[in-house]
Scaffold this motif. Structure first.
Motif, PDB file in Angstrom:
ATOM      1  N   LEU A  70       0.830  -1.271  -0.061  1.00 10.46           N
ATOM      2  CA  LEU A  70       0.039  -0.147  -0.017  1.00 10.46           C
ATOM      3  C   LEU A  70       0.693   1.049   0.063  1.00 10.46           C
ATOM      4  O   LEU A  70       0.701   2.171  -0.707  1.00 10.46           O
ATOM      5  N   GLY A  71       1.887   1.237   0.846  1.00  8.59           N
ATOM      6  CA  GLY A  71       2.717   2.500   1.144  1.00  8.59           C
ATOM      7  C   GLY A  71       3.441   2.738  -0.222  1.00  8.59           C
ATOM      8  O   GLY A  71       3.442   3.826  -0.841  1.00  8.59           O
ATOM      9  N   ALA A  72       3.915   1.623  -1.149  1.00  6.83           N
ATOM     10  CA  ALA A  72       4.806   1.672  -2.395  1.00  6.83           C
ATOM     11  C   ALA A  72       3.603   2.308  -3.333  1.00  6.83           C
ATOM     12  O   ALA A  72       4.186   3.051  -4.196  1.00  6.83           O
ATOM     13  N   VAL A  73       2.368   1.788  -3.264  1.00  8.57           N
ATOM     14  CA  VAL A  73       1.543   2.246  -4.562  1.00  8.57           C
ATOM     15  C   VAL A  73       1.246   3.751  -4.286  1.00  8.57           C
ATOM     16  O   VAL A  73       1.235   4.520  -5.342  1.00  8.57           O
ATOM     17  N   VAL A  74       0.850   3.908  -3.040  1.00  6.69           N
ATOM     18  CA  VAL A  74       0.307   5.430  -2.959  1.00  6.69           C
ATOM     19  C   VAL A  74       1.569   6.269  -2.916  1.00  6.69           C
ATOM     20  O   VAL A  74       1.275   7.485  -3.387  1.00  6.69           O
ATOM     21  N   VAL A  76       3.921   6.075  -5.217  1.00 11.09           N
ATOM     22  CA  VAL A  76       4.307   6.165  -6.725  1.00 11.09           C
ATOM     23  C   VAL A  76       3.091   7.129  -7.182  1.00 11.09           C
ATOM     24  O   VAL A  76       3.149   7.987  -8.074  1.00 11.09           O
ATOM     25  N   ILE A  77       1.940   6.833  -6.773  1.00  9.96           N
ATOM     26  CA  ILE A  77       0.547   7.731  -7.515  1.00  9.96           C
ATOM     27  C   ILE A  77       0.916   8.940  -6.776  1.00  9.96           C
ATOM     28  O   ILE A  77       0.633  10.188  -7.605  1.00  9.96           O
ATOM     29  N   SER A  78       1.404   9.248  -5.638  1.00  8.12           N
ATOM     30  CA  SER A  78       1.429  10.636  -5.182  1.00  8.12           C
ATOM     31  C   SER A  78       2.508  11.420  -6.069  1.00  8.12           C
ATOM     32  O   SER A  78       2.176  12.459  -6.307  1.00  8.12           O
ATOM     33  N   LEU A  79       3.601  10.863  -6.275  1.00 11.82           N
ATOM     34  CA  LEU A  79       4.383  11.528  -7.111  1.00 11.82           C
ATOM     35  C   LEU A  79       4.090  11.864  -8.605  1.00 11.82           C
ATOM     36  O   LEU A  79       4.330  12.808  -9.032  1.00 11.82           O
ATOM     37  N   ALA A  80       3.513  10.792  -8.929  1.00 15.38           N
ATOM     38  CA  ALA A  80       2.861  10.824 -10.388  1.00 15.38           C
ATOM     39  C   ALA A  80       1.915  11.955 -10.430  1.00 15.38           C
ATOM     40  O   ALA A  80       1.867  12.615 -11.521  1.00 15.38           O
ATOM     41  N   VAL A  81       1.163  12.434  -9.382  1.00 16.03           N
ATOM     42  CA  VAL A  81       0.254  13.349  -9.356  1.00 16.03           C
ATOM     43  C   VAL A  81       1.066  14.860  -9.077  1.00 16.03           C
ATOM     44  O   VAL A  81       0.705  15.952  -9.548  1.00 16.03           O
ATOM     45  N   ALA A 192      10.129  13.526  -0.948  1.00 19.86           N
ATOM     46  CA  ALA A 192       8.750  13.383  -1.084  1.00 19.86           C
ATOM     47  C   ALA A 192       8.408  11.739  -0.806  1.00 19.86           C
ATOM     48  O   ALA A 192       7.292  11.294  -0.364  1.00 19.86           O
ATOM     49  N   THR A 193       9.446  11.001  -1.543  1.00 22.82           N
ATOM     50  CA  THR A 193       8.915   9.541  -1.570  1.00 22.82           C
ATOM     51  C   THR A 193       9.243   9.136  -0.051  1.00 22.82           C
ATOM     52  O   THR A 193       8.355   8.463   0.017  1.00 22.82           O
ATOM     53  N   ALA A 194      10.278   9.264   0.480  1.00 15.99           N
ATOM     54  CA  ALA A 194      10.570   8.978   1.737  1.00 15.99           C
ATOM     55  C   ALA A 194       9.404   9.270   2.769  1.00 15.99           C
ATOM     56  O   ALA A 194       8.617   8.594   3.484  1.00 15.99           O
ATOM     57  N   VAL A 199       4.493   8.154   5.899  1.00 14.55           N
ATOM     58  CA  VAL A 199       3.132   8.652   6.253  1.00 14.55           C
ATOM     59  C   VAL A 199       2.098   7.416   6.192  1.00 14.55           C
ATOM     60  O   VAL A 199       1.115   7.364   6.799  1.00 14.55           O
ATOM     61  N   SER A 200       2.160   6.916   4.887  1.00  9.40           N
ATOM     62  CA  SER A 200       1.107   5.858   4.678  1.00  9.40           C
ATOM     63  C   SER A 200       1.366   4.922   5.427  1.00  9.40           C
ATOM     64  O   SER A 200       0.290   4.122   5.730  1.00  9.40           O
ATOM     65  N   PHE A 201       2.728   4.348   5.583  1.00  8.92           N
ATOM     66  CA  PHE A 201       2.807   3.125   6.342  1.00  8.92           C
ATOM     67  C   PHE A 201       2.512   3.319   7.667  1.00  8.92           C
ATOM     68  O   PHE A 201       2.126   2.320   8.284  1.00  8.92           O
TER      69      PHE A 201
END
Length: 264
Positions: A70-74, A76-81, A192-194, A199-201
């Motif tokens: 979940l943290g990895a997917v969130v 990637v999408i956060s950075l893409a947006v 931002a990635t870290a 935060v998600s984890f």
């Protein structure tokens, strides 16, 4: 020069404050090696039984992998947006840029329990409760503002002369962005990635509203565990999470450096 020196009483006060803040983290390490049945400090016996019990607990192992994916997917999408959104808001400054920035970062102003309740009401009618898609969307609400703020600040502090020079030499806007702007944004992207992943984890309040019996995350599973038991298993999980956090910080430091990554 002498006027800037920190006095000895101030150093002692700062050391005591650091010790007070780090006390929970320090105490959880010996508790995780306790051989007792319940949480106690100091432990009367020592063993690795709770680390072994952790490896044999399928619920916590499953919740850990769910949180990791979940943290990895969130992230990637956060950075893409957030990357194109930050570029439009900071560089193009079109009509409505300020509105877009305030809209994306508005969730930071609300308590997470209010956000969780609002998301629960909306998702209940859409069938997203207890689904991985619902968790991704719910976590994006809180990770996207962090990513956008970090990336917008990073982009705003970059030297425009490099991009202008590349454009003057004939570079197309997409080429200038890909070969000049994006590499200069690397420290902000790593930060931002870290930040998004951690935060998600670690998110528990909003996740409590969205998880179900067949899908849960590690913080929520630990929350349910301490509701019914008071054993040192949670301490062993906490030590492993501390090590995971330190690993993320070390990766950031080794790749771009902490002094360049976090925005001053």
């Amino acid at each position: 020069m002498e006027a800037n020196e920190i006095s000895v009483p101030m150093k002692i006060l700062v050391a005591l404050l650091f010790l007070f803040l780090l006390a929970p983290v320090i105490l959880v390490v010996p508790i995780s090696f306790s051989g007792e049945q319940i949480l106690s400090f100091p432990p009367e016996s020592w063993s690795l039984r709770w680390y072994a019990a952790l490896a044999d607990n399928p619920k916590i192992i499953s919740a850990f992998w769910t949180s990791l994916v979940l943290g990895a997917v969130v992230t990637v999408i956060s950075l893409a947006v957030a990357i194109p959104a930050a570029y439009v808001i900071v560089r193009m400054r079109t009509f409505g840029s300020a509105f877009l920035y305030n809209l994306f970062t508005a969730p930071l102003l609300l308590p997470t329990i209010v956000l969780g309740l609002a998301i629960l009401i909306v998702f209940a009618s859409m069938g997203f409760l207890g689904t991985f898609t619902g968790l991704v969307i719910g976590h994006l609400v809180i990770t996207l503002p962090y990513a956008l703020r970090v990336l917008a600040t990073t982009l705003g502090n970059l030297n425009l002369a490099c991009e202008e020079a590349a454009s003057t030499l004939g570079g197309r806007p997409i080429t200038v962005f890909r070969r000049v702007t994006l590499p200069m944004m690397a420290p902000g992207i790593v930060a931002a990635t870290a930040l998004c992943f951690l935060v998600s984890f670690d998110e528990v309040v909003i996740t409590l509203f969205l998880t179900g019996p067949r899908l849960t995350t590690l913080p929520v599973e630990l929350f349910h565990h301490v509701e019914s038991r008071a054993d040192p298993l949670v301490a062993s999980v906490s030590v492993l999470l501390i090590l995971l956090t330190l690993a993320v910080v070390m990766i950031v430091d080794r790749t771009v450096g902490l002094s360049r990554t976090f925005v001053k």
